[in-house]
Design an enzyme around this catalytic site. Structure first.
Site, mmCIF file in Angstrom:
data_model
loop_
_atom_site.group_PDB
_atom_site.id
_atom_site.type_symbol
_atom_site.label_atom_id
_atom_site.label_comp_id
_atom_site.label_asym_id
_atom_site.label_seq_id
_atom_site.Cartn_x
_atom_site.Cartn_y
_atom_site.Cartn_z
ATOM 1 N N PRO A 123 13.324 -25.597 36.410
ATOM 2 C CA PRO A 123 14.261 -24.563 37.533
ATOM 3 C C PRO A 123 13.454 -24.281 38.591
ATOM 4 O O PRO A 123 14.005 -23.489 39.539
ATOM 5 C CB PRO A 123 14.555 -23.348 36.254
ATOM 6 C CG PRO A 123 13.414 -23.292 35.548
ATOM 7 C CD PRO A 123 12.986 -24.939 35.286
ATOM 8 N N CYS A 124 12.126 -24.928 38.649
ATOM 9 C CA CYS A 124 11.098 -24.009 39.693
ATOM 10 C C CYS A 124 11.665 -24.270 41.089
ATOM 11 O O CYS A 124 11.561 -23.253 42.315
ATOM 12 C CB CYS A 124 9.926 -24.924 39.677
ATOM 13 S SG CYS A 124 9.885 -26.624 40.115
#
Length: 167
Positions: A123-124
């Protein structure tokens, strides 16, 4: 736009579920308990692997407390019930991606609600991706699934985009 509170995630997940039900799609909202954030969206489908064998894939859209965005987890099982290993999953879902990039995109980690190993799209950069739209989405969960799902063979019906109340 991009960052999402738990309450917004839950509200938008419920709106997404309403659209799914209107379309006769089989998404479900799973609530482990009333604690936050122990609720997630779930969808299952069968896809063919490289050899033509059917693989059952279960997708979960969960809330990431750390990144404050939706996050995609999934598991793929062969017809005998065995779980696809990391390499087989990469070959099935991301055959075009360079090996050294795969760990940054698709990796195995514990599911934040079920505490079992699942494959996950990292999810960065999700908040950054969701911010790139000129007109903000009123349902970031729907936008997230529409954008990230196709990378792991999860394609929504076009009718999801026709729901003016939530897009």
């Amino acid at each position: 736009m991009g960052d999402l509170s738990w309450k917004d995630f839950l509200s938008q997940a419920k709106q997404f579920l309403e659209i799914s039900q209107q379309l006769g799609d089989s998404w479900m909202l799973v609530e482990k308990d009333s604690d936050e954030p122990n609720t997630f969206l779930k969808f299952s489908q069968k896809i063919k692997d490289i050899s033509g064998e059917l693989v059952n894939v279960e997708y979960h859209v969960v809330y990431s407390i750390s990144y404050q965005v939706p996050m995609m987890f999934f598991q793929a099982h062969r017809s005998d019930g065995s779980l696809l290993d990391l390499e087989a999953t990469w070959k099935l879902f991301m055959p075009e991606t360079k090996a050294n990039e795969l760990y940054q995109i698709l990796t195995q980690m514990d599911h934040p609600v079920l505490f079992r190993p699942f494959m996950a799209l990292h999810p960065c950069r999700t908040a950054e991706v969701l911010k790139q739209f000129g007109q903000p989405s009123s349902n970031q969960v729907l936008t997230f699934i529409s954008l990230y799902g196709p990378h792991i063979k999860l394609n929504l019906q076009n009718a999801y985009g026709l729901s003016k109340d939530y897009t």
